[in-house]
Design a protein around this motif. Structure first.
Motif, PDB file in Angstrom:
ATOM      1  N   ALA A   1      -6.132   1.950  -0.435  1.00 16.98           N
ATOM      2  CA  ALA A   1      -6.512   1.716  -1.834  1.00 16.98           C
ATOM      3  C   ALA A   1      -5.696   0.573  -2.422  1.00 16.98           C
ATOM      4  O   ALA A   1      -4.482   0.482  -2.214  1.00 16.98           O
ATOM      5  CB  ALA A   1      -6.299   2.989  -2.649  1.00 16.98           C
ATOM      6  N   LEU A   2      -6.375  -0.284  -3.161  1.00 17.38           N
ATOM      7  CA  LEU A   2      -5.719  -1.415  -3.807  1.00 17.38           C
ATOM      8  C   LEU A   2      -5.239  -1.009  -5.196  1.00 17.38           C
ATOM      9  O   LEU A   2      -6.011  -0.471  -5.995  1.00 17.38           O
ATOM     10  CB  LEU A   2      -6.685  -2.590  -3.929  1.00 17.38           C
ATOM     11  CG  LEU A   2      -7.197  -3.169  -2.609  1.00 17.38           C
ATOM     12  CD1 LEU A   2      -8.300  -4.183  -2.870  1.00 17.38           C
ATOM     13  CD2 LEU A   2      -6.053  -3.798  -1.839  1.00 17.38           C
TER      14      LEU A   2
ATOM     15  N   SER B   1      -2.138  -5.231  -6.775  1.00 18.81           N
ATOM     16  CA  SER B   1      -2.749  -5.833  -5.582  1.00 18.81           C
ATOM     17  C   SER B   1      -4.017  -6.596  -5.942  1.00 18.81           C
ATOM     18  O   SER B   1      -4.242  -7.705  -5.451  1.00 18.81           O
ATOM     19  CB  SER B   1      -3.073  -4.754  -4.544  1.00 18.81           C
ATOM     20  OG  SER B   1      -1.900  -4.162  -4.072  1.00 18.81           O
ATOM     21  N   SER B   2      -4.830  -6.018  -6.795  1.00 19.95           N
ATOM     22  CA  SER B   2      -6.071  -6.684  -7.215  1.00 19.95           C
ATOM     23  C   SER B   2      -5.781  -7.986  -7.943  1.00 19.95           C
ATOM     24  O   SER B   2      -6.473  -8.997  -7.738  1.00 19.95           O
ATOM     25  CB  SER B   2      -6.896  -5.752  -8.104  1.00 19.95           C
ATOM     26  OG  SER B   2      -7.313  -4.626  -7.364  1.00 19.95           O
TER      27      SER B   2
ATOM     28  N   SER C   1      -3.733  -0.594   9.762  1.00 22.83           N
ATOM     29  CA  SER C   1      -3.439  -1.971   9.354  1.00 22.83           C
ATOM     30  C   SER C   1      -4.720  -2.812   9.300  1.00 22.83           C
ATOM     31  O   SER C   1      -4.882  -3.653   8.414  1.00 22.83           O
ATOM     32  CB  SER C   1      -2.407  -2.608  10.286  1.00 22.83           C
ATOM     33  OG  SER C   1      -2.936  -2.860  11.565  1.00 22.83           O
ATOM     34  N   LEU C   2      -5.631  -2.572  10.217  1.00 28.91           N
ATOM     35  CA  LEU C   2      -6.910  -3.282  10.219  1.00 28.91           C
ATOM     36  C   LEU C   2      -7.776  -2.863   9.029  1.00 28.91           C
ATOM     37  O   LEU C   2      -8.414  -3.705   8.385  1.00 28.91           O
ATOM     38  CB  LEU C   2      -7.635  -3.034  11.541  1.00 28.91           C
ATOM     39  CG  LEU C   2      -8.895  -3.850  11.789  1.00 28.91           C
ATOM     40  CD1 LEU C   2      -8.610  -5.345  11.718  1.00 28.91           C
ATOM     41  CD2 LEU C   2      -9.486  -3.495  13.142  1.00 28.91           C
ATOM     42  N   ARG C   3      -7.773  -1.579   8.703  1.00 28.33           N
ATOM     43  CA  ARG C   3      -8.533  -1.112   7.533  1.00 28.33           C
ATOM     44  C   ARG C   3      -7.965  -1.721   6.246  1.00 28.33           C
ATOM     45  O   ARG C   3      -8.722  -2.096   5.343  1.00 28.33           O
ATOM     46  CB  ARG C   3      -8.540   0.413   7.465  1.00 28.33           C
ATOM     47  CG  ARG C   3      -9.405   1.057   8.538  1.00 28.33           C
ATOM     48  CD  ARG C   3      -9.727   2.528   8.265  1.00 28.33           C
ATOM     49  NE  ARG C   3      -8.589   3.345   7.894  1.00 28.33           N
ATOM     50  CZ  ARG C   3      -7.780   3.978   8.756  1.00 28.33           C
ATOM     51  NH1 ARG C   3      -7.985   3.881  10.064  1.00 28.33           N
ATOM     52  NH2 ARG C   3      -6.782   4.728   8.318  1.00 28.33           N
TER      53      ARG C   3
ATOM     54  N   PHE D   1       0.829  -1.202   0.000  1.00 25.80           N
ATOM     55  CA  PHE D   1       0.000   0.000   0.000  1.00 25.80           C
ATOM     56  C   PHE D   1       0.862   1.250   0.000  1.00 25.80           C
ATOM     57  O   PHE D   1       1.984   1.253   0.514  1.00 25.80           O
ATOM     58  CB  PHE D   1      -0.897   0.018   1.248  1.00 25.80           C
ATOM     59  CG  PHE D   1      -1.933  -1.063   1.238  1.00 25.80           C
ATOM     60  CD1 PHE D   1      -3.218  -0.817   0.768  1.00 25.80           C
ATOM     61  CD2 PHE D   1      -1.623  -2.345   1.677  1.00 25.80           C
ATOM     62  CE1 PHE D   1      -4.167  -1.821   0.744  1.00 25.80           C
ATOM     63  CE2 PHE D   1      -2.566  -3.355   1.657  1.00 25.80           C
ATOM     64  CZ  PHE D   1      -3.841  -3.094   1.190  1.00 25.80           C
ATOM     65  N   ASP D   2       0.288   2.332  -0.538  1.00 20.12           N
ATOM     66  CA  ASP D   2       0.930   3.637  -0.440  1.00 20.12           C
ATOM     67  C   ASP D   2       0.809   4.152   0.986  1.00 20.12           C
ATOM     68  O   ASP D   2      -0.015   3.650   1.772  1.00 20.12           O
ATOM     69  CB  ASP D   2       0.268   4.632  -1.414  1.00 20.12           C
ATOM     70  CG  ASP D   2       0.596   4.305  -2.870  1.00 20.12           C
ATOM     71  OD1 ASP D   2       1.661   3.699  -3.134  1.00 20.12           O
ATOM     72  OD2 ASP D   2      -0.226   4.663  -3.743  1.00 20.12           O
TER      73      ASP D   2
END
Length: 146
Positions: free
Chosen positions: A51-52, A56-57, A94-96, A45-46
């Motif tokens: 945001a993926l 990542s997708s 990190s949870l988000r 992640f940035d």
């Protein structure tokens, strides 16, 4: 004559016992195959983002494909943050991130109840860094399918 009878009787008992042993062995099922080893992927992640990326997708899609091919697959999703910023904020970040990956897995056909989500914040750094250090390798989510 009695010795011959005793010897014959002993041989018959031995043959009978061997036959039973072989018969019982053929009825036993082989032990079940061990479960396949867990497979894992990482998405990055940035800074301060959930945001993926397109990469990542794609990675999440690969993980979902593997999970769908395994009966009763369990998917563990663990989010991480780098040491830049407040540790309590990074824990929530990190949870988000982990939840963003879970949502993408569910969108790819994984049952929500098959996915466990954990936020590890600044613990479990991939690259050991001092506090207040931005590091793209530590801003990640790990996906483990087993």
């Amino acid at each position: 004559m009695l010795k011959s009878f005793s010897a014959l009787f002993g041989v018959l008992l031995l043959v009978s016992a061997c036959g039973e042993s072989t018969q019982n062995m053929s009825l036993q099922q082989p032990p079940p195959a061990p479960p396949p080893p867990p497979k894992s992927w990482m998405v990055f992640f940035d800074t301060n983002s959930t945001a993926l990326s397109q990469q990542s997708s794609t990675t999440i899609g690969e993980a979902a494909t593997v999970a769908k091919s395994m009966p009763s697959a369990r998917v563990a999703v663990t989010g991480f943050a780098d040491t830049d910023g407040n540790p309590a904020y990074n824990q929530q970040l990190s949870l988000r991130r982990a939840n963003a990956v879970k949502n993408a897995l569910v969108s790819n056909g994984i049952a929500p109840q098959a996915v466990t989500v954990t936020g590890s914040g600044e613990s479990g750094l991939l690259i050991d860094t001092p506090d207040q250090t931005k590091n793209e390798k530590n801003r990640r989510v790990q996906i483990v399918v087993q």
